[in-house]
Write an enzyme that holds these catalytic residues in place. Structure first.
Site, PDB file in Angstrom:
ATOM      1  N   GLU A  87      84.363  85.351  -1.963  1.00 21.63           N
ATOM      2  CA  GLU A  87      85.207  86.514  -2.216  1.00 21.63           C
ATOM      3  C   GLU A  87      86.648  86.080  -2.473  1.00 21.63           C
ATOM      4  O   GLU A  87      87.130  85.124  -1.859  1.00 21.63           O
ATOM      5  CB  GLU A  87      85.162  87.470  -1.009  1.00 21.63           C
ATOM      6  CG  GLU A  87      83.742  87.868  -0.613  1.00 21.63           C
ATOM      7  CD  GLU A  87      83.648  88.573   0.735  1.00 21.63           C
ATOM      8  OE1 GLU A  87      84.649  89.210   1.138  1.00 21.63           O
ATOM      9  OE2 GLU A  87      82.602  88.478   1.388  1.00 21.63           O
ATOM     10  N   GLU A 113      87.610  98.000  -0.916  1.00 23.34           N
ATOM     11  CA  GLU A 113      86.986  98.181   0.400  1.00 23.34           C
ATOM     12  C   GLU A 113      88.070  98.527   1.409  1.00 23.34           C
ATOM     13  O   GLU A 113      89.171  97.971   1.372  1.00 23.34           O
ATOM     14  CB  GLU A 113      86.267  96.906   0.828  1.00 23.34           C
ATOM     15  CG  GLU A 113      85.654  96.979   2.229  1.00 23.34           C
ATOM     16  CD  GLU A 113      85.085  95.652   2.691  1.00 23.34           C
ATOM     17  OE1 GLU A 113      84.742  95.538   3.877  1.00 23.34           O
ATOM     18  OE2 GLU A 113      85.009  94.712   1.863  1.00 23.34           O
TER      19      GLU A 113
END
Length: 471
Positions: free
Chosen positions: A275, A386
């Site tokens: 990520e 997120e």
């Protein structure tokens, strides 16, 4: 009687009211500390440890002595308050620790700091309070890993076909570089971890990690997403440009991020992810700046992996970028837009996963041996936002995703990902095929996709969190 009053300790509540008498008493102080008096004091300490009672008896009831005693007691009380404050900060979510446990935790924190804060050849103090250490490349945390010990970073790999290097100059996007400071060649800039950074975490072992029970295929545990994704093929990388914002985060235990996920394995205990993106995380960094970050795990966030360089794993090769450092400038509502371009791809020759930021700047790589499924390829790529919604009072918090505005508001108001691409089996960058979009809670944060010649595949996403439609 007056002589007795001067030479002896006052009895039965008699007060010393005259300055000349007090002055005389100070001159005879030595007589009051006779061997007998000192022995009594030692005996009192041995019997009860009644230190403050001893002090009260030993000192004359004159203003200077009383003042000294008062200051002594106040300073002792202040020390106790400071110690109590430090103790409370050891674990904000657990106030039941005993003193011995608290001291053990402080010892563990200092040991951890010694492990991850490496010796530096130069130190840079950033305007945002960060301390950047320029660490010799081969001494960075990655080389604590048994598989890397004694090695040096690899040479740059072949970039994917169809990739161009137009983008940001490295000196224009991180606060620590704004005053012209740089790290020497042969070193990497590492944001120094401080004691207070670890104190904000649940524990030393939890510092720098995502929650163990986090499941990326659900909207449970307070994690909410608005993402575009592709799946069903073999993927060897991804690329996108993301505009940077400084979203409001309601409390310390929440975060807001925008990133690319490279995913393989199931969403059980064997999940592998790589990520990279930007995030606002008061718990991790102690402020509300958007920061460039990386993450990895090979067991669904249980025991492996970490943010940035907080464990051995990611190998940094660049002397101009500090992972975890603040990004500046950021986009403004109805104003200028500032985006960053990220490329993650698998080196066809050695199998390591490389990260590029902006204008052709290689940041470093994740060695292939860190992973199980990602040693071969990714089975899914996700792009998007997120947040963590902690629901402290049973209602949704006002933590923002992206710009804090919904997707339909569009350019200069909403957050976006543009020029969304994947890397195929032959190391070619191609438009993301069959890009789908999904929002866990569209009344809180939503997403809308599209495609055009200028931006290729793109989407807008984000939202304010709590609002009349988001309970």
């Amino acid at each position: 009687m007056g002589g007795e009053f001067v030479l002896r300790k006052p009895r039965n509540g008699i007060k010393c009211r005259r300055f000349d008498r007090c002055n005389t008493m100070r001159q005879t102080e030595a007589e009051l500390f006779s061997e007998e008096t000192r022995e009594r004091r030692r005996r009192r300490r041995r019997i009860n440890g009644r230190f403050f009672l001893d002090m009260i008896i030993s000192f004359r009831p004159c203003f200077p002595n009383v003042l000294f005693l008062s200051l002594f007691i106040l300073s002792s009380s202040s020390f106790s308050s400071v110690l109590s404050s430090e103790t409370e900060n050891l674990s904000p979510r657990n106030q039941t620790l005993r003193p011995l446990e608290e001291l053990n935790k402080l010892k563990a924190i200092n040991q951890h700091l010694r492990r991850i804060n490496k010796p530096s050849v130069k130190t840079i103090h950033s305007s945002d309070g960060d301390i950047i250490d320029c660490v010799l490349t081969h001494q960075q945390p990655a080389f604590d890993h048994p598989r890397l010990r004694g090695q040096k970073p690899l040479d740059p790999p072949e970039r994917p076909s169809g990739h161009n290097s137009r983008g940001l100059s490295p000196k224009s996007f991180q606060l620590w570089r704004m005053e012209g400071e740089t790290c020497p060649e042969g070193t990497v800039p590492i944001r120094r971890t401080k004691q207070e950074d670890i104190l904000r975490a649940n524990s030393v072992s939890a510092f720098g990690k995502k929650l163990r029970h986090f499941r990326r295929d659900t909207s449970s545990n307070g994690h909410e997403h608005a993402v575009g994704y592709v799946s069903g093929e073999k993927y060897f990388g991804a690329k996108a440009s993301i505009n940077v914002w400084a979203p409001q985060v309601q409390n310390q235990y929440e975060f807001s991020l925008s990133q690319i996920w490279i995913i393989s394995g199931s969403f059980g205990n064997d999940l592998n992810t790589i990520e990279a993106g930007w995030q606002v995380s008061p718990e991790l960094y102690g402020d509300n700046y958007p920061r460039f970050f990386t993450y990895w795990t090979n067991d669904a966030y249980q025991a492996t992996g970490c943010y940035n360089l907080l464990c051995s794993g990611f190998v940094q090769t660049n002397s101009q970028i500090a992972i975890g450092a603040a990004i500046s400038p950021s986009s403004s509502f109805k104003g200028g837009q500032f985006d960053i371009t990220l490329l993650i791809w698998k080196d066809p020759k050695h199998g390591n996963w490389w990260l590029e930021f902006g204008s052709g700047i290689l940041v470093g790589y994740w060695p292939s041996f860190l992973f199980t499924h990602l040693r071969e390829h990714a089975s899914m790529v996700q792009y998007g936002g997120e947040v963590v919604n902690s629901s402290p009072f049973g209602t949704h918090t006002s933590t923002q995703m992206g710009s804090g505005h919904f997707a339909e508001e569009g350019f200069t108001k909403s957050s976006y990902f543009r020029n969304i691409q994947v890397v195929d089996w032959d190391n070619n960058l191609v438009p993301s095929p069959n890009l789908r979009v999904l929002a866990d809670h569209p009344n809180c944060y939503d997403i809308q996709g599209g495609s055009n010649k200028a931006w290729g595949n793109y989407f807008y996403y984000g939202g304010p969190g709590k609002n009349p439609k988001c309970p």
